[in-house]
Design a protein around this motif. Sequence first.
Motif, PDB file in Angstrom:
ATOM      1  N   VAL A 156      12.753  22.529  55.296  1.00  0.00           N
ATOM      2  CA  VAL A 156      13.703  23.602  55.558  1.00  0.00           C
ATOM      3  C   VAL A 156      13.194  24.862  54.865  1.00  0.00           C
ATOM      4  CG1 VAL A 156      16.081  24.411  55.313  1.00  0.00           C
ATOM      5  CG2 VAL A 156      15.641  21.977  55.667  1.00  0.00           C
ATOM      6  N   SER A 157      13.256  26.005  55.549  1.00  0.00           N
ATOM      7  CA  SER A 157      12.825  27.252  54.911  1.00  0.00           C
ATOM      8  C   SER A 157      13.626  28.428  55.440  1.00  0.00           C
ATOM      9  CB  SER A 157      11.330  27.501  55.148  1.00  0.00           C
ATOM     10  OG  SER A 157      11.044  27.683  56.526  1.00  0.00           O
ATOM     11  N   TYR A 158      13.715  29.457  54.598  1.00  0.00           N
ATOM     12  CA  TYR A 158      14.349  30.720  54.969  1.00  0.00           C
ATOM     13  C   TYR A 158      13.457  31.844  54.473  1.00  0.00           C
ATOM     14  CZ  TYR A 158      17.673  34.570  55.370  1.00  0.00           C
ATOM     15  OH  TYR A 158      18.281  35.762  55.713  1.00  0.00           O
ATOM     16  N   ALA A 159      13.167  32.802  55.342  1.00  0.00           N
ATOM     17  CA  ALA A 159      12.300  33.926  54.982  1.00  0.00           C
ATOM     18  C   ALA A 159      12.988  35.244  55.324  1.00  0.00           C
ATOM     19  CB  ALA A 159      10.967  33.834  55.728  1.00  0.00           C
ATOM     20  N   SER A 160      12.902  36.192  54.406  1.00  0.00           N
ATOM     21  CA  SER A 160      13.445  37.540  54.613  1.00  0.00           C
ATOM     22  C   SER A 160      12.290  38.531  54.600  1.00  0.00           C
ATOM     23  CB  SER A 160      14.453  37.878  53.501  1.00  0.00           C
ATOM     24  OG  SER A 160      14.984  39.171  53.660  1.00  0.00           O
ATOM     25  N   GLY A 161      12.116  39.266  55.691  1.00  0.00           N
ATOM     26  CA  GLY A 161      10.924  40.070  55.881  1.00  0.00           C
ATOM     27  C   GLY A 161      10.946  41.432  55.205  1.00  0.00           C
ATOM     28  N   SER A 162       9.790  42.078  55.230  1.00  0.00           N
ATOM     29  CA  SER A 162       9.619  43.418  54.664  1.00  0.00           C
ATOM     30  C   SER A 162      10.072  44.473  55.675  1.00  0.00           C
ATOM     31  CB  SER A 162       8.150  43.640  54.303  1.00  0.00           C
ATOM     32  OG  SER A 162       7.923  44.950  53.843  1.00  0.00           O
ATOM     33  N   SER A 163      10.694  45.526  55.167  1.00  0.00           N
ATOM     34  CA  SER A 163      11.146  46.622  56.022  1.00  0.00           C
ATOM     35  C   SER A 163      10.592  47.943  55.505  1.00  0.00           C
ATOM     36  CB  SER A 163      12.673  46.684  56.057  1.00  0.00           C
ATOM     37  OG  SER A 163      13.194  46.981  54.769  1.00  0.00           O
ATOM     38  N   PHE A 194      15.058  31.274  59.843  1.00  0.00           N
ATOM     39  CA  PHE A 194      15.484  29.981  59.306  1.00  0.00           C
ATOM     40  C   PHE A 194      14.792  28.895  60.119  1.00  0.00           C
ATOM     41  CE2 PHE A 194      18.388  26.287  59.475  1.00  0.00           C
ATOM     42  CZ  PHE A 194      18.364  25.949  58.138  1.00  0.00           C
ATOM     43  N   ASP A 195      14.081  28.005  59.438  1.00  0.00           N
ATOM     44  CA  ASP A 195      13.326  26.957  60.119  1.00  0.00           C
ATOM     45  C   ASP A 195      13.715  25.605  59.528  1.00  0.00           C
ATOM     46  OD1 ASP A 195      10.742  26.488  61.941  1.00  0.00           O
ATOM     47  OD2 ASP A 195      10.618  25.137  60.229  1.00  0.00           O
ATOM     48  N   ILE A 196      13.926  24.614  60.399  1.00  0.00           N
ATOM     49  CA  ILE A 196      14.259  23.271  59.957  1.00  0.00           C
ATOM     50  C   ILE A 196      13.461  22.273  60.788  1.00  0.00           C
ATOM     51  CG2 ILE A 196      16.321  23.241  61.442  1.00  0.00           C
ATOM     52  CD1 ILE A 196      17.581  21.336  59.340  1.00  0.00           C
ATOM     53  N   ARG A 197      12.876  21.279  60.103  1.00  0.00           N
ATOM     54  CA  ARG A 197      11.978  20.346  60.794  1.00  0.00           C
ATOM     55  C   ARG A 197      12.188  18.926  60.260  1.00  0.00           C
ATOM     56  NH1 ARG A 197       7.144  17.638  60.545  1.00  0.00           N
ATOM     57  NH2 ARG A 197       5.722  17.850  62.328  1.00  0.00           N
ATOM     58  N   PRO A 198      13.073  18.146  60.866  1.00  0.00           N
ATOM     59  CA  PRO A 198      13.194  16.730  60.500  1.00  0.00           C
ATOM     60  C   PRO A 198      12.116  15.892  61.193  1.00  0.00           C
ATOM     61  CG  PRO A 198      14.811  17.286  62.170  1.00  0.00           C
ATOM     62  CD  PRO A 198      14.084  18.566  61.855  1.00  0.00           C
ATOM     63  N   SER A 199      11.738  14.802  60.558  1.00  0.00           N
ATOM     64  CA  SER A 199      10.727  13.917  61.140  1.00  0.00           C
ATOM     65  C   SER A 199      10.960  12.486  60.677  1.00  0.00           C
ATOM     66  CB  SER A 199       9.313  14.364  60.750  1.00  0.00           C
ATOM     67  OG  SER A 199       9.132  14.285  59.342  1.00  0.00           O
ATOM     68  N   GLY A 245       7.623  11.085  64.874  1.00  0.00           N
ATOM     69  CA  GLY A 245       8.391  11.893  65.805  1.00  0.00           C
ATOM     70  C   GLY A 245       9.105  12.994  65.042  1.00  0.00           C
ATOM     71  N   TYR A 246       9.172  14.181  65.628  1.00  0.00           N
ATOM     72  CA  TYR A 246       9.756  15.314  64.900  1.00  0.00           C
ATOM     73  C   TYR A 246      10.428  16.270  65.871  1.00  0.00           C
ATOM     74  CZ  TYR A 246       6.299  18.508  66.754  1.00  0.00           C
ATOM     75  OH  TYR A 246       5.559  19.276  67.622  1.00  0.00           O
ATOM     76  N   ALA A 247      11.261  17.134  65.311  1.00  0.00           N
ATOM     77  CA  ALA A 247      11.834  18.273  66.025  1.00  0.00           C
ATOM     78  C   ALA A 247      11.774  19.473  65.092  1.00  0.00           C
ATOM     79  CB  ALA A 247      13.268  18.003  66.449  1.00  0.00           C
ATOM     80  N   ASP A 248      11.446  20.641  65.626  1.00  0.00           N
ATOM     81  CA  ASP A 248      11.356  21.868  64.828  1.00  0.00           C
ATOM     82  C   ASP A 248      12.221  22.931  65.486  1.00  0.00           C
ATOM     83  OD1 ASP A 248      10.573  24.265  63.508  1.00  0.00           O
ATOM     84  OD2 ASP A 248       8.649  23.356  62.984  1.00  0.00           O
ATOM     85  N   LEU A 249      13.203  23.427  64.750  1.00  0.00           N
ATOM     86  CA  LEU A 249      14.072  24.491  65.252  1.00  0.00           C
ATOM     87  C   LEU A 249      13.844  25.740  64.421  1.00  0.00           C
ATOM     88  CD1 LEU A 249      15.769  21.613  65.529  1.00  0.00           C
ATOM     89  CD2 LEU A 249      17.497  23.161  66.456  1.00  0.00           C
ATOM     90  N   GLU A 250      13.646  26.851  65.103  1.00  0.00           N
ATOM     91  CA  GLU A 250      13.437  28.130  64.425  1.00  0.00           C
ATOM     92  C   GLU A 250      14.448  29.148  64.939  1.00  0.00           C
ATOM     93  OE1 GLU A 250       9.438  29.742  63.461  1.00  0.00           O
ATOM     94  OE2 GLU A 250      10.009  31.384  64.778  1.00  0.00           O
ATOM     95  N   PHE A 251      15.220  29.712  64.019  1.00  0.00           N
ATOM     96  CA  PHE A 251      16.201  30.750  64.333  1.00  0.00           C
ATOM     97  C   PHE A 251      15.666  32.054  63.728  1.00  0.00           C
ATOM     98  CE2 PHE A 251      18.296  26.675  64.029  1.00  0.00           C
ATOM     99  CZ  PHE A 251      19.029  26.620  65.206  1.00  0.00           C
TER     100      PHE A 251
END
Length: 439
Positions: free
Chosen positions: A367-374, A393-398, A411-417
């Motif tokens: 699981v990760s969360y990133a806040s970008g540069s402006s 926001f990215d989450i990847r269960p496997s 087996g995995y799934a990756d969701l990126e918001f």
Amino acid sequence: MRKIVLCAAAVLGLCSATFAQVLPKNMMKNTSWIGFGKPLSGDPMFYGLTDTFQARFDIGSFTIEGMLNWSLLANYDNEGDVDNFSFGTSNRNPLSLHYGYNYNTNTRKYPESFNNKANVSNVIQDSYYVNFLWHFSRNFDFGVGTKLNWQVGPAPRYGSWLWESDAHVRQGGFSTKYDDRSGSYASTSTETVGSYKFSVDVPGSADVVGFVPYANKYAKRALGIRFVSDGNIGVELGAAIPNGFNTDNPAFNFAAKIIPVDWLEISAVMEGAFESQANFYAGSTIGADNFVLDLYLAMDSLFTDAEDDEAYGLGAAITFEIPRTEISLRPEVGFNFFENSDYTMAWYAAGDLSFDITRDVGFGLWVSYASGSSKKSWDDWEVTKDYDGGHIFDIRPSVDFAFSRNIAFTGYADLEFRTAFDGQSRDCWSAGCYMTYTF
């Protein structure tokens, strides 16, 4: 199976094997992947199949190793249906395909791009590598190769390799044009390789920027020599000539690592020494009974004449096991700063969890969360005053399954918001299955 025993983690982090390369020992390995994906609002797309074969042979005082990738990737027509499949070696892999592959380069069919504002040069891979090493004495290596992978110290990571089952986004998934496959930027023979010369991604040039590379790999596509001691105090000293070295504008990479006691490792690298765009890295691993702590620092483009192109990264990660359980955790955090006073700081936080369900089945979660540069100057204009750096926001269960001594499935799934700097959302998902066979 996936459980991280702390003492083993400490050994891996503090006492890396003297001759470890891309493969850790004399072996052959094949990794196959098949996968799907699409924006959350669209229909699933079949990406295709990739296969990566690796081999390492230790023969006397020599090591020879190599990799070859091939793929069968789908091309789509204007209606979004599979038109045909392309076979051949490829620099695509499951992580890069997460961002989409839905065009035919020959006929330009279905040109609509899928996640077209994610600059993901640093998730492509070479379609092959070949390394030759000569262990000409007990403590010395001489090597030449396209992916030597000589490294010291900890840094933000993808997992194992981009083509393997635990690959995930790095630094929270920041968009970047940086290509970190090889060494210096140069055209050699008929191929052009990546560059250690990092240029800061301008806020607004892609959805969520803020990536800063860490130069702890001092020999990638390079010719190198290293010394690794075998005494009570561990020492590694290395030097490499990166691909693209030019006698009129020479660049060298230097590395040092010391393990003064069994719970402390300290490392440093100068990448591109004697070049104005040299990069500096420092890192340390501290191991104790109940945790392993990694600390790392990056300072890029140090000696250029420009006043606004330097970049700095500062990060940390802790690996530990929850008491009285078999659940291991590795939270990490990173902060990236830029010399350009108009660019704000970028940061990310992430965590990796794993535990065994049964003796042969394990569960993992990234699981990760990133806040970008402006840009601060965006506030001065009506059209951009609502812009920010965006976030991901990215989450990847496997789930891993050890089918036999030689065969494993994941087996995995990756969701990126992903919400871009301008407020545009580009959410996507991918899923797939790996089969790994170790000979």
